[in-house]
Design a protein around this motif. Structure first.
Motif, PDB file in Angstrom:
ATOM      1  N   ASP A 243      43.627  28.846  29.291  1.00 20.44           N
ATOM      2  CA  ASP A 243      44.178  28.008  28.237  1.00 20.44           C
ATOM      3  C   ASP A 243      43.090  27.608  27.251  1.00 20.44           C
ATOM      4  O   ASP A 243      42.473  26.554  27.352  1.00 20.44           O
ATOM      5  CB  ASP A 243      44.823  26.768  28.879  1.00 20.44           C
ATOM      6  CG  ASP A 243      45.782  26.073  27.913  1.00 20.44           C
ATOM      7  OD1 ASP A 243      45.719  26.344  26.708  1.00 20.44           O
ATOM      8  OD2 ASP A 243      46.584  25.250  28.390  1.00 20.44           O
ATOM      9  N   LEU A 244      42.873  28.483  26.274  1.00 21.64           N
ATOM     10  CA  LEU A 244      41.815  28.239  25.300  1.00 21.64           C
ATOM     11  C   LEU A 244      42.075  26.990  24.486  1.00 21.64           C
ATOM     12  O   LEU A 244      41.140  26.290  24.106  1.00 21.64           O
ATOM     13  CB  LEU A 244      41.711  29.425  24.339  1.00 21.64           C
ATOM     14  CG  LEU A 244      41.181  30.720  24.943  1.00 21.64           C
ATOM     15  CD1 LEU A 244      41.124  31.781  23.868  1.00 21.64           C
ATOM     16  CD2 LEU A 244      39.811  30.486  25.547  1.00 21.64           C
ATOM     17  N   VAL A 245      43.333  26.707  24.220  1.00 19.81           N
ATOM     18  CA  VAL A 245      43.640  25.537  23.400  1.00 19.81           C
ATOM     19  C   VAL A 245      43.244  24.269  24.145  1.00 19.81           C
ATOM     20  O   VAL A 245      42.678  23.340  23.579  1.00 19.81           O
ATOM     21  CB  VAL A 245      45.123  25.520  22.982  1.00 19.81           C
ATOM     22  CG1 VAL A 245      45.511  24.189  22.397  1.00 19.81           C
ATOM     23  CG2 VAL A 245      45.396  26.637  21.980  1.00 19.81           C
ATOM     24  N   GLU A 247      40.869  24.132  26.292  1.00 19.26           N
ATOM     25  CA  GLU A 247      39.411  24.120  26.251  1.00 19.26           C
ATOM     26  C   GLU A 247      38.936  23.528  24.918  1.00 19.26           C
ATOM     27  O   GLU A 247      38.037  22.683  24.889  1.00 19.26           O
ATOM     28  CB  GLU A 247      38.920  25.562  26.397  1.00 19.26           C
ATOM     29  CG  GLU A 247      37.604  25.682  27.132  1.00 19.26           C
ATOM     30  CD  GLU A 247      37.265  27.147  27.375  1.00 19.26           C
ATOM     31  OE1 GLU A 247      38.067  27.838  28.037  1.00 19.26           O
ATOM     32  OE2 GLU A 247      36.210  27.584  26.875  1.00 19.26           O
TER      33      GLU A 247
ATOM     34  N   ILE B  92      41.656  31.400  16.162  1.00 16.82           N
ATOM     35  CA  ILE B  92      40.764  31.812  17.250  1.00 16.82           C
ATOM     36  C   ILE B  92      40.308  33.235  16.911  1.00 16.82           C
ATOM     37  O   ILE B  92      41.139  34.069  16.545  1.00 16.82           O
ATOM     38  CB  ILE B  92      41.491  31.811  18.619  1.00 16.82           C
ATOM     39  CG1 ILE B  92      41.976  30.395  18.994  1.00 16.82           C
ATOM     40  CG2 ILE B  92      40.583  32.359  19.718  1.00 16.82           C
ATOM     41  CD1 ILE B  92      42.761  30.322  20.308  1.00 16.82           C
ATOM     42  N   PHE B  96      40.443  36.536  21.876  1.00 22.85           N
ATOM     43  CA  PHE B  96      41.512  37.295  21.209  1.00 22.85           C
ATOM     44  C   PHE B  96      41.716  36.638  19.848  1.00 22.85           C
ATOM     45  O   PHE B  96      41.232  35.531  19.614  1.00 22.85           O
ATOM     46  CB  PHE B  96      42.815  37.281  22.047  1.00 22.85           C
ATOM     47  CG  PHE B  96      43.480  35.937  22.094  1.00 22.85           C
ATOM     48  CD1 PHE B  96      44.488  35.608  21.184  1.00 22.85           C
ATOM     49  CD2 PHE B  96      43.084  34.973  23.022  1.00 22.85           C
ATOM     50  CE1 PHE B  96      45.082  34.341  21.225  1.00 22.85           C
ATOM     51  CE2 PHE B  96      43.670  33.716  23.063  1.00 22.85           C
ATOM     52  CZ  PHE B  96      44.677  33.402  22.156  1.00 22.85           C
ATOM     53  N   PRO B 159      50.447  27.796  23.466  1.00 25.97           N
ATOM     54  CA  PRO B 159      49.491  27.043  24.251  1.00 25.97           C
ATOM     55  C   PRO B 159      50.185  26.343  25.430  1.00 25.97           C
ATOM     56  O   PRO B 159      51.393  26.079  25.371  1.00 25.97           O
ATOM     57  CB  PRO B 159      48.957  25.998  23.278  1.00 25.97           C
ATOM     58  CG  PRO B 159      49.227  26.554  21.926  1.00 25.97           C
ATOM     59  CD  PRO B 159      50.489  27.348  22.074  1.00 25.97           C
ATOM     60  N   PHE B 160      49.447  26.078  26.467  1.00 30.31           N
ATOM     61  CA  PHE B 160      49.851  25.237  27.609  1.00 30.31           C
ATOM     62  C   PHE B 160      50.832  25.915  28.575  1.00 30.31           C
ATOM     63  O   PHE B 160      50.824  25.623  29.762  1.00 30.31           O
ATOM     64  CB  PHE B 160      50.473  23.898  27.175  1.00 30.31           C
ATOM     65  CG  PHE B 160      49.671  23.140  26.157  1.00 30.31           C
ATOM     66  CD1 PHE B 160      48.270  23.135  26.213  1.00 30.31           C
ATOM     67  CD2 PHE B 160      50.286  22.414  25.136  1.00 30.31           C
ATOM     68  CE1 PHE B 160      47.516  22.434  25.274  1.00 30.31           C
ATOM     69  CE2 PHE B 160      49.534  21.711  24.198  1.00 30.31           C
ATOM     70  CZ  PHE B 160      48.150  21.729  24.271  1.00 30.31           C
ATOM     71  N   VAL B 245      46.098  20.346  16.901  1.00 32.88           N
ATOM     72  CA  VAL B 245      45.572  21.461  17.685  1.00 32.88           C
ATOM     73  C   VAL B 245      44.855  22.449  16.769  1.00 32.88           C
ATOM     74  O   VAL B 245      43.782  22.955  17.081  1.00 32.88           O
ATOM     75  CB  VAL B 245      46.686  22.136  18.499  1.00 32.88           C
ATOM     76  CG1 VAL B 245      46.218  23.455  19.074  1.00 32.88           C
ATOM     77  CG2 VAL B 245      47.155  21.209  19.616  1.00 32.88           C
ATOM     78  N   LEU B 249      40.993  23.540  16.943  1.00 37.99           N
ATOM     79  CA  LEU B 249      40.585  24.943  17.011  1.00 37.99           C
ATOM     80  C   LEU B 249      39.620  25.307  15.888  1.00 37.99           C
ATOM     81  O   LEU B 249      38.703  26.097  16.072  1.00 37.99           O
ATOM     82  CB  LEU B 249      41.808  25.867  16.960  1.00 37.99           C
ATOM     83  CG  LEU B 249      42.654  25.876  18.233  1.00 37.99           C
ATOM     84  CD1 LEU B 249      43.927  26.684  18.015  1.00 37.99           C
ATOM     85  CD2 LEU B 249      41.877  26.431  19.423  1.00 37.99           C
ATOM     86  N   TRP B 252      36.138  24.539  16.907  1.00 38.98           N
ATOM     87  CA  TRP B 252      35.746  25.038  18.213  1.00 38.98           C
ATOM     88  C   TRP B 252      35.350  26.497  18.146  1.00 38.98           C
ATOM     89  O   TRP B 252      35.866  27.254  17.341  1.00 38.98           O
ATOM     90  CB  TRP B 252      36.945  24.863  19.152  1.00 38.98           C
ATOM     91  CG  TRP B 252      36.796  25.437  20.523  1.00 38.98           C
ATOM     92  CD1 TRP B 252      36.151  24.870  21.580  1.00 38.98           C
ATOM     93  CD2 TRP B 252      37.348  26.669  21.007  1.00 38.98           C
ATOM     94  NE1 TRP B 252      36.280  25.674  22.686  1.00 38.98           N
ATOM     95  CE2 TRP B 252      36.998  26.782  22.359  1.00 38.98           C
ATOM     96  CE3 TRP B 252      38.107  27.688  20.420  1.00 38.98           C
ATOM     97  CZ2 TRP B 252      37.368  27.870  23.149  1.00 38.98           C
ATOM     98  CZ3 TRP B 252      38.475  28.766  21.192  1.00 38.98           C
ATOM     99  CH2 TRP B 252      38.101  28.858  22.548  1.00 38.98           C
TER     100      TRP B 252
END
Lengths: 256, 256
Positions: A243-245, A247, B92, B96, B159-160, B245, B249, B252
């Motif tokens: 779960d990159l989100v 992270e 991201i 990926f 996500p999640f 979110v 991102l 990040w």
């Protein structure tokens, strides 16, 4: 595929037998899927609470103050405490709380509901919704309704997309997802990643016929739908390492 | 609510008239919702492409190398270029690529499909899926099928939660969401935030009866479902300023 709301359910009270209440109000055949809103599961399980039951920790006071400072709205530290009690991790602390519940679902305020709670302040999600689904399924079996899958649903927002949709938080009698990997397309090529979250799709479909509010119908029967003979799996909530989100959120702090 | 797949559609080719092909294979009544998979919309719109059409920029080369280094798999810089061409932002970049398409949908690889593309390397999403939906709807109206809402769908991870679900990427003839704010619960309390993303729920429901791969049915008719008389809105993709979110991102970077 056909979806039929289960109408005329009474206001649910602690100890009510949902399997009984539902089975006497609809027709259930083998292979049907029954969705039940977490609100009524929680009520039957006595998961209502009052804010005075929550002695406030330093952490809850801190969380509420931070939310107050950022949103300019009054925040009850006892509600912050309730969120902390229901959570295994807070992914976002401000400007709103996004929490992982102890059973793995990620939802604003750990899914605690402040509407729909006659006589109490708050409604918590079922403690273990998959066990709740299994109990309802067993209850149906005992009443002669064999082979009905049960999904406990919630409505929840999501990143990137506006609004909420119905999602599954517990399920019994079927796998959570259907695995199309290795299947071929029309041209004979292998499909890309295709693990289909059927329980979430069923919950979303059911939410179209339930409605919210006073006219809300908390249970729906899905007929003429089959899982098929593909592989299934019971993963629904992403593993932390997948779960990159999550992270990214762990490393991030809201700064206005 | 009832969902019926539209069967026997032929392999779709550039220039095909989807409204015509669908209308001759099913019954459509006023108030029905027709969902159409983006794969066939893209094919009809000639959105197939070959990798040799993509002259590689430095940015695409850099993106592909980074992905190769992190995943240990070979990555074609021309595919990276296709993603960049289809995107307004990469949320991201590794391990990926999660990209926002130019029409606002956030999807891995900007939704570019490498399966289901007979005779070509890749299938791009429709350029403006809401315009695609409007065109199909007009086509239906011209053929005497008045008042049919049309949703162009994709399947997409999130996500999640594990797995993918059907989501809407374009729609016509109905609002994207239904606004329950201000409605009262059984106890007379105002409901919490409840903007229901009905187009996504309809897309998810439809995905339960379409299937992927060789037996896939790309169009579904939803009957006996009504939007109701609540307010609607056409927001589906979150505004940047409303998407924490995305903010997280942006700040990040994946570091293994």
């Amino acid at each position: 595929m056909e979806l039929e709301p289960v109408t005329d359910l009474p206001e649910i009270r602690p100890g009510d037998d949902l399997a009984e209440l539902i089975a006497t109000r609809t027709t259930l055949e083998p292979g049907d899927v029954l969705t039940v809103a977490s609100t009524v599961v929680s009520k039957a399980e006595g998961r209502t609470a009052d804010l005075e039951e929550y002695p406030v920790s330093g952490r809850a006071r801190e969380l509420a103050s931070r939310l107050e400072a950022i949103t300019g709205e009054q925040k009850d530290p006892r509600f912050a405490q309730a969120i902390l009690d229901e959570s295994s991790e807070l992914l976002i602390e401000a400007p709103f709380v996004l929490a992982e519940t102890r059973f793995g679902h990620i939802a604003p305020n750990a899914g605690i509901d402040r509407s729909n709670v006659p006589g109490h302040d708050i409604l918590l999600l079922p403690r273990k919704p998959t066990e709740s689904a299994e109990r309802i399924r067993s209850g149906l079996t005992e009443r002669g309704h064999e082979d009905v899958a049960v999904i406990v649903t919630d409505t929840c927002g999501r990143p990137f997309r506006h609004g909420q949709t119905g999602v599954a938080i517990g399920w019994a009698g079927m796998p959570a997802s259907r695995d199309w990997r290795g299947e071929l397309d029309r041209d004979g090529h292998e499909l890309g990643v295709t693990v289909q979250s059927v329980v979430d799709e069923l919950a979303a479909a059911a939410n179209l016929v339930t409605g919210e509010g006073a006219g809300g119908v908390p249970a729906v029967v899905v007929r003429d739908w089959a899982f098929g003979d593909l592989e299934g799996s019971d993963e629904l909530f992403r593993a932390v390492e997948d779960d990159l989100v999550r992270e990214a959120l762990r490393e991030w702090t809201f700064d206005g």
